[in-house]
Design a protein around this motif. Sequence first.
Motif, short mmCIF file in Angstrom:
data_model
loop_
_atom_site.label_atom_id
_atom_site.label_comp_id
_atom_site.label_asym_id
_atom_site.label_seq_id
_atom_site.Cartn_x
_atom_site.Cartn_y
_atom_site.Cartn_z
N LEU A 167 0.87 -1.18 0.00
CA LEU A 167 0.00 0.00 0.00
C LEU A 167 0.91 1.23 0.00
N THR A 168 0.87 1.99 -1.10
CA THR A 168 1.73 3.17 -1.20
C THR A 168 0.94 4.39 -0.73
N VAL A 169 1.44 4.98 0.35
CA VAL A 169 0.71 6.08 1.00
C VAL A 169 1.44 7.40 0.76
N GLY A 170 0.73 8.36 0.23
CA GLY A 170 1.31 9.68 0.04
C GLY A 170 1.07 10.54 1.27
N THR A 171 2.07 11.35 1.60
CA THR A 171 1.89 12.31 2.70
C THR A 171 2.75 13.53 2.43
N ASN A 172 2.62 14.53 3.29
CA ASN A 172 3.48 15.70 3.23
C ASN A 172 4.01 15.87 4.67
N ALA A 173 5.23 15.39 4.89
CA ALA A 173 5.74 15.29 6.26
C ALA A 173 6.21 16.63 6.81
N MET A 203 1.21 8.37 10.09
CA MET A 203 2.10 7.28 9.68
C MET A 203 1.84 6.04 10.53
N GLY A 204 1.63 6.27 11.84
CA GLY A 204 1.29 5.17 12.73
C GLY A 204 -0.05 4.56 12.34
N LEU A 205 -0.96 5.43 11.95
CA LEU A 205 -2.30 4.96 11.57
C LEU A 205 -2.24 4.10 10.30
N VAL A 206 -1.52 4.56 9.28
CA VAL A 206 -1.50 3.77 8.03
C VAL A 206 -0.70 2.47 8.20
N LYS A 207 0.31 2.49 9.09
CA LYS A 207 1.02 1.24 9.36
C LYS A 207 0.08 0.24 10.01
N ALA A 208 -0.73 0.72 10.94
CA ALA A 208 -1.70 -0.16 11.61
C ALA A 208 -2.74 -0.67 10.60
N ILE A 209 -3.14 0.19 9.68
CA ILE A 209 -4.10 -0.23 8.63
C ILE A 209 -3.46 -1.32 7.77
N VAL A 224 -10.26 -0.12 4.00
CA VAL A 224 -9.67 0.90 4.88
C VAL A 224 -10.63 1.21 6.03
N ASN A 225 -11.91 1.36 5.72
CA ASN A 225 -12.88 1.66 6.78
C ASN A 225 -12.98 0.51 7.78
N GLY A 226 -12.92 -0.72 7.27
CA GLY A 226 -12.96 -1.90 8.14
C GLY A 226 -11.77 -1.90 9.08
N ALA A 227 -10.58 -1.61 8.51
CA ALA A 227 -9.35 -1.59 9.32
C ALA A 227 -9.44 -0.46 10.36
N LEU A 228 -9.93 0.70 9.94
CA LEU A 228 -10.07 1.84 10.86
C LEU A 228 -10.96 1.48 12.05
N GLU A 229 -12.05 0.80 11.72
CA GLU A 229 -13.00 0.40 12.75
C GLU A 229 -12.33 -0.52 13.78
N GLU A 230 -11.56 -1.50 13.26
CA GLU A 230 -10.85 -2.43 14.15
C GLU A 230 -9.83 -1.68 15.01
N ILE A 231 -9.12 -0.76 14.37
CA ILE A 231 -8.08 0.01 15.08
C ILE A 231 -8.70 0.85 16.20
N LYS A 232 -9.89 1.36 15.95
CA LYS A 232 -10.57 2.14 16.99
C LYS A 232 -11.07 1.22 18.10
N ALA A 233 -11.58 0.04 17.70
CA ALA A 233 -12.17 -0.88 18.68
C ALA A 233 -11.11 -1.54 19.57
N GLY A 245 -8.17 -0.41 20.60
CA GLY A 245 -7.31 0.46 21.43
C GLY A 245 -6.09 1.03 20.71
N THR A 246 -5.82 0.54 19.49
CA THR A 246 -4.65 1.04 18.75
C THR A 246 -4.76 2.54 18.50
N PHE A 247 -5.98 2.97 18.15
CA PHE A 247 -6.19 4.39 17.83
C PHE A 247 -5.86 5.26 19.05
#
Length: 302
Positions: free
Chosen positions: A84-90, A109-115, A278-287, A289-291
């Motif tokens: 998964l190639t993620v673009g950002t502006n650091a 960056m922590g969030l996309v690694k967790a995703i 992505v939404n599924g992963a976000l949901e898991e990350i929130k549920a 405690g990772t978030f």
Amino acid sequence: MKKFLAATLTLALAMTMLTACAGGDKQAQGADEPAVQETASGEENQEKTDAAASGEQEASQDAAEDAEDAADAAVSEALADGVLTVGTNAEFPPFEYVDDNGEPDGFDMGLVKAIGEKLGVEVTVENMEFDSLVSSIGNKIDIAAAGMTVTPERSKTVDFSDSYYEAVQFVILPADSEIAQASDLEGKTIGVQLGTTGDFTAEEFTENVSRYNKAVDAVNDMINGRVDCVIVDRNPAMVFENRFEGQVVALDGAQFGFEPEEYAIAIPKGDTALLEAVNGALEEIKADGTFDELVKTYIEAE
Ligand code: GLN
């Protein structure tokens, strides 16, 4: 003679069309009939014939095949290569910044690694200008995670994940500035990061918008007296207030009537499979405690 021929032809054509229409009507009626029968047999459920039962079996087989097709389609092409190639502006602490080893780090960056972990793919980060992110999605990068605000304009080009953070624009001022409310911003020279919601907000007050690739350069120019204030998102504004302690103050944009904004991950338009992943992963990350851990590590630590 020609006229007569033409008239005959027209008549013939008209008649053919009439016949076709009549036939069409009949067909339509014919098509209606089984539907009526089906309803009838549906009402008398007990009296199902063998034929109807086998028809049902076929139907459920079809449904199973449809489900399989849907599952196949649900694998996003962006994920198919395992990266998964993620673009950002650091340049947007604490959401993204370059760490001491020269690597992009920060909340996003922590969030996309967790995703990536949830989706079983490797994550690589492309650091680029903020203003190039949206147009790079779907070609140079798969998605963008950059404290990016969901806007109607951007939504014409990309899709957004569920939002993961609420923000608002802040106003950074020299410590001795008298700017305190929206009307004070009229006609001022306002520093912003190019192509950001801070840029769009500043445009509402003045024609003198100084655009920078990095918000911190705008803050430095403000300290040097080249701009009157800087409009940038709350969390970076608070980081800059700390970094330039005593020289600048950061005021909540609510005081200027700025509306809350939502950060989300930008995804290629129409890639519903990736959006759902992505939404599924976000949901898991929130549920799980990772978030909250990420918030503690990157945002509350600031
Ligand atoms: N949230 C702002 C925007 O989306 C700024 C983002 C950024 O500078 N990284 O425009």
